[in-house]
Motif scaffolding. Structure first.
Motif, PDB file in Angstrom:
ATOM      1  N   VAL A  33       0.890  -1.252  -0.030  1.00  0.00           N
ATOM      2  CA  VAL A  33       0.039  -0.081   0.140  1.00  0.00           C
ATOM      3  C   VAL A  33       1.124   1.109  -0.013  1.00  0.00           C
ATOM      4  O   VAL A  33       2.006   1.140   0.429  1.00  0.00           O
ATOM      5  CB  VAL A  33      -0.922   0.120   1.267  1.00  0.00           C
ATOM      6  CG1 VAL A  33      -2.034  -1.096   1.089  1.00  0.00           C
ATOM      7  CG2 VAL A  33      -0.075  -0.054   2.743  1.00  0.00           C
ATOM      8  N   LEU A  71       0.751  -6.044   5.787  1.00  0.00           N
ATOM      9  CA  LEU A  71       0.769  -5.029   4.959  1.00  0.00           C
ATOM     10  C   LEU A  71       2.319  -4.388   4.685  1.00  0.00           C
ATOM     11  O   LEU A  71       2.953  -4.247   5.806  1.00  0.00           O
ATOM     12  CB  LEU A  71      -0.302  -3.644   5.333  1.00  0.00           C
ATOM     13  CG  LEU A  71      -1.707  -4.383   5.902  1.00  0.00           C
ATOM     14  CD1 LEU A  71      -2.205  -2.859   6.297  1.00  0.00           C
ATOM     15  CD2 LEU A  71      -2.183  -4.421   4.243  1.00  0.00           C
ATOM     16  N   PRO A  95      -1.628  -6.634   9.608  1.00  0.00           N
ATOM     17  CA  PRO A  95      -3.003  -6.045   9.479  1.00  0.00           C
ATOM     18  C   PRO A  95      -4.120  -6.113  10.367  1.00  0.00           C
ATOM     19  O   PRO A  95      -5.146  -5.355  10.553  1.00  0.00           O
ATOM     20  CB  PRO A  95      -3.486  -7.103   8.370  1.00  0.00           C
ATOM     21  CG  PRO A  95      -2.079  -7.703   7.544  1.00  0.00           C
ATOM     22  CD  PRO A  95      -1.172  -7.692   9.002  1.00  0.00           C
ATOM     23  N   GLY A 106      -7.569  -5.815   3.721  1.00  0.00           N
ATOM     24  CA  GLY A 106      -6.644  -4.847   4.292  1.00  0.00           C
ATOM     25  C   GLY A 106      -7.023  -4.904   5.925  1.00  0.00           C
ATOM     26  O   GLY A 106      -6.788  -5.688   6.506  1.00  0.00           O
TER      27      GLY A 106
END
Length: 291
Positions: A44, A87, A155, A270
């Motif tokens: 991300v 993530l 996450p 996510g």
């Protein structure tokens, strides 16, 4: 790869707080390799997106390529029913901006605010906080030393597990090596830009620095394993909203008061999990609002 060490929780906290000094590029830059994957990642864009200042696109494809070619991580498939283990939050800018971004990530609560977009509104009411968040506005002028940073997050909790950063004053990359990541950098336009080449080199250094902390990474329970043991009921820890989609600006299904009990369905996107209330209404809630 190294095996998990004892004192797992302590190791994770110590590593997250002890940020290594950004590594400088050298003439023999090589991508680290691993015998086995450390887990799946969802890449991300972070809070400091310096690449946009140079009319460059997101480096997500480049980072995924580094993960595959190194063998150290596996890009998460959107078609998979299982959530990503980690993530991988990527940032770029001047050395000062990247350092500040990574330093800010050490505080899980503030990291959550940054990801949700609420940091500016909340911290604007705190004296002196503007100076901390001023880094998010751009590249800050004349510095020619560029840096990239990678924050590996859980996450489930939003906790920063490890970080890595790299800075480059003058790129040594020639892109003559037979590497998939070099080809990817060319495809996304970074090779044709002087600043883009610096960022590619800085991201490789940052990626190598993250992998070097493999003992801490492997000590953290993966999301899939945590999901197997998670409680069947979740409790809202702070007033929030149930959303129609797993995104911050999605339509609100209903408001949720602190103390409301919800049942996770097992789906995760996510930082959002799908939940069902006592009336059978389903929607998505950020894990940061749940106990």
């Amino acid at each position: 790869m190294k095996k998990a060490v004892s004192g797992l929780a302590i190791a994770a906290v110590v590593t997250a707080l002890a940020i290594p000094t950004p590594a400088m590029a050298d003439d023999e830059l090589q991508l680290v390799t691993c015998e086995e994957s450390l887990g799946t990642i969802a890449v991300v864009d972070g809070d400091t997106q310096g690449w946009a200042e140079f009319s460059l696109g997101s480096p997500r494809e480049l980072i995924n390529t580094l993960a595959v070619e190194s063998g150290c991580f596996t890009p998460h498939s959107a078609a998979s029913s299982a959530p990503a283990d980690f993530l991988m939050n990527v940032v770029a800018g001047t050395t000062e901006e990247v350092d500040q971004s990574i330093e800010l990530a050490k505080t899980a609560a503030v990291e959550g605010l940054v990801r949700s977009g609420a940091a500016a509104s909340v911290m604007s009411r705190v004296p002196g906080a503007g100076a901390v968040l001023g880094m998010f506005g751009g590249l800050g002028g004349r510095s020619t030393r560029l840096a990239a940073g990678i924050k590996l997050l859980s996450p489930a909790t939003g906790q920063t597990i490890v970080t890595g950063s790299g800075e480059v004053r003058r790129s040594s990359l020639t892109f003559t090596r037979n590497s998939t990541w070099g080809e990817r950098a060319d495809q996304i336009g970074y090779r044709s830009s002087g600043k883009g080449k610096k960022l590619v080199e800085a991201f490789v250094i940052a990626f190598n620095a993250v992998v070097a902390q493999d003992a801490t990474i492997t000590s953290i329970p993966k999301t899939g394993a945590a999901a197997a043991t998670q409680p069947q009921v979740a409790t809202v820890s702070v007033a929030t909203s149930m959303l129609a989609m797993p995104m911050d600006d999605a339509k609100v299904v209903r408001g949720l008061m602190e103390g409301t009990t919800l049942t996770p369905t097992g789906k995760r996107e996510g930082l959002f999990v799908e939940v069902e209330d006592n009336f059978g209404t389903k929607g998505w809630v950020s894990v940061e609002a749940l106990n």
